[in-house]
Enzyme design. Structure first.
Site, PDB file in Angstrom:
ATOM      1  N   THR A  40       0.994  -1.048   0.087  1.00  0.00           N
ATOM      2  CA  THR A  40      -0.035  -0.069  -0.149  1.00  0.00           C
ATOM      3  C   THR A  40       0.855   1.237  -0.102  1.00  0.00           C
ATOM      4  OG1 THR A  40      -1.865   1.260   1.133  1.00  0.00           O
ATOM      5  CG2 THR A  40      -0.198   0.309   2.533  1.00  0.00           C
TER       6      THR A  40
ATOM      7  N   ASN B  35      -0.869   3.771   1.228  1.00  0.00           N
ATOM      8  CA  ASN B  35      -1.744   4.523   1.967  1.00  0.00           C
ATOM      9  C   ASN B  35      -1.441   4.656   3.262  1.00  0.00           C
ATOM     10  OD1 ASN B  35      -4.148   4.941   3.679  1.00  0.00           O
ATOM     11  ND2 ASN B  35      -5.488   4.534   2.164  1.00  0.00           N
TER      12      ASN B  35
ATOM     13  N   LYS C   3      -3.873   3.154   6.213  1.00  0.00           N
ATOM     14  CA  LYS C   3      -4.043   2.048   6.216  1.00  0.00           C
ATOM     15  C   LYS C   3      -2.691   1.348   6.967  1.00  0.00           C
ATOM     16  CE  LYS C   3      -6.598   0.237   2.124  1.00  0.00           C
ATOM     17  NZ  LYS C   3      -6.527  -0.606   1.236  1.00  0.00           N
TER      18      LYS C   3
ATOM     19  N   ASP D  48      -7.995  -5.150   0.240  1.00  0.00           N
ATOM     20  CA  ASP D  48      -8.765  -4.449  -0.772  1.00  0.00           C
ATOM     21  C   ASP D  48     -10.107  -4.202   0.399  1.00  0.00           C
ATOM     22  OD1 ASP D  48      -9.114  -2.692  -2.977  1.00  0.00           O
ATOM     23  OD2 ASP D  48     -10.659  -4.061  -3.545  1.00  0.00           O
ATOM     24  N   SER D  49     -10.592  -2.980   0.214  1.00  0.00           N
ATOM     25  CA  SER D  49     -11.656  -2.921   1.099  1.00  0.00           C
ATOM     26  C   SER D  49     -12.479  -1.885   0.601  1.00  0.00           C
ATOM     27  CB  SER D  49     -11.205  -2.482   2.655  1.00  0.00           C
ATOM     28  OG  SER D  49     -10.264  -1.586   2.555  1.00  0.00           O
TER      29      SER D  49
ATOM     30  N   GLY E 220     -11.098   8.142   4.729  1.00  0.00           N
ATOM     31  CA  GLY E 220     -12.026   7.592   4.001  1.00  0.00           C
ATOM     32  C   GLY E 220     -13.511   7.694   4.268  1.00  0.00           C
ATOM     33  N   TYR E 221     -14.087   7.010   4.011  1.00  0.00           N
ATOM     34  CA  TYR E 221     -15.709   6.933   4.246  1.00  0.00           C
ATOM     35  C   TYR E 221     -16.155   7.159   5.467  1.00  0.00           C
ATOM     36  CZ  TYR E 221     -15.939   6.517  -0.789  1.00  0.00           C
ATOM     37  OH  TYR E 221     -15.792   6.267  -2.260  1.00  0.00           O
ATOM     38  N   ASP E 222     -15.191   7.128   6.656  1.00  0.00           N
ATOM     39  CA  ASP E 222     -15.456   6.941   7.950  1.00  0.00           C
ATOM     40  C   ASP E 222     -16.434   8.280   8.685  1.00  0.00           C
ATOM     41  OD1 ASP E 222     -13.903   4.750   8.216  1.00  0.00           O
ATOM     42  OD2 ASP E 222     -12.253   5.770   9.256  1.00  0.00           O
TER      43      ASP E 222
END
Length: 195
Positions: A7, A9, A12, A67-68, A149-151
């Site tokens: 990654t 990121n 992560k 992957d998430s 992210g989408y948190d």
């Protein structure tokens, strides 16, 4: 044992580092290799995780990959495996705003985060894989500054605030990534004991 996470990121890397059992160290793959372009075009989270592992198998080091993504029921599973690539180049604030616009009149707000995590052992060319998930709902608005992210739009089941409000201690217990990597690390440790 030192593992290398495929990654770039940093979020992560930080989250997964907090889950490490004794005896396991984690570094970014960028510590031993330059960036390689990976086309994540699999229809599954597991398939995209495999592509990440395959891109660096030639290094002969133990690898981790995941992957998430966010799966929203009323949007037919969208953004799903394309969570990171949805509106590529846009901020997550822009991505979340677009999702909330699509859901403006939706009463059905159930969703889940899913993570497919893999470990590659170069000594025997084996792959171990697990999946983790956390169920919840999509908030009516963006809330909180924690996480990534989408948190800020995801409310885990049993709570009334988003992951971004609840913070690392709750997310570290409940998240899809935490669930997957705890299971994966327990399998890796068991395999090493048997070897």
């Amino acid at each position: 044992m030192k593992l290398y996470l495929v990654t770039s990121n940093e979020n992560k890397l930080r989250e997964i580092s907090l889950l490490l059992p004794d005896g396991i160290e984690l570094e970014s793959i960028e510590a031993v290799a330059s960036h390689r372009d990976i086309i994540e075009d699999s229809p599954t989270f597991l398939g995209n995780s495999v592509k990440k592992i395959e891109a660096y198998m030639d290094l002969g080091v133990p690898l981790l990959a995941d992957d998430s993504g966010l799966v929203i029921d009323s949007l037919g599973g969208f953004p799903g495996v394309n969570s990171a690539r949805f509106m590529e180049g846009s901020s997550y604030f822009g991505k979340m705003s677009a999702i909330l616009d699509r859901m403006e009149n939706e009463q059905e707000r159930t969703a889940r985060f899913i993570c497919a995590a893999l470990f590659y052992d170069p000594s025997n060319h084996s792959l171990l894989g697990v999946e983790g998930k956390v169920d919840g709902t999509i908030a009516k608005g963006i809330s909180g500054t924690g996480g990534f992210g989408y948190d800020p739009i995801f409310i885990p089941q049993g709570y009334s605030d988003t992951f971004a409000v609840l913070g690392d201690s709750v997310k570290g217990r409940l998240s899809h990534r935490a669930t997957a990597f705890r299971r994966l690390f327990s399998l890796v440790c068991l395999c090493n004991e048997k070897a």
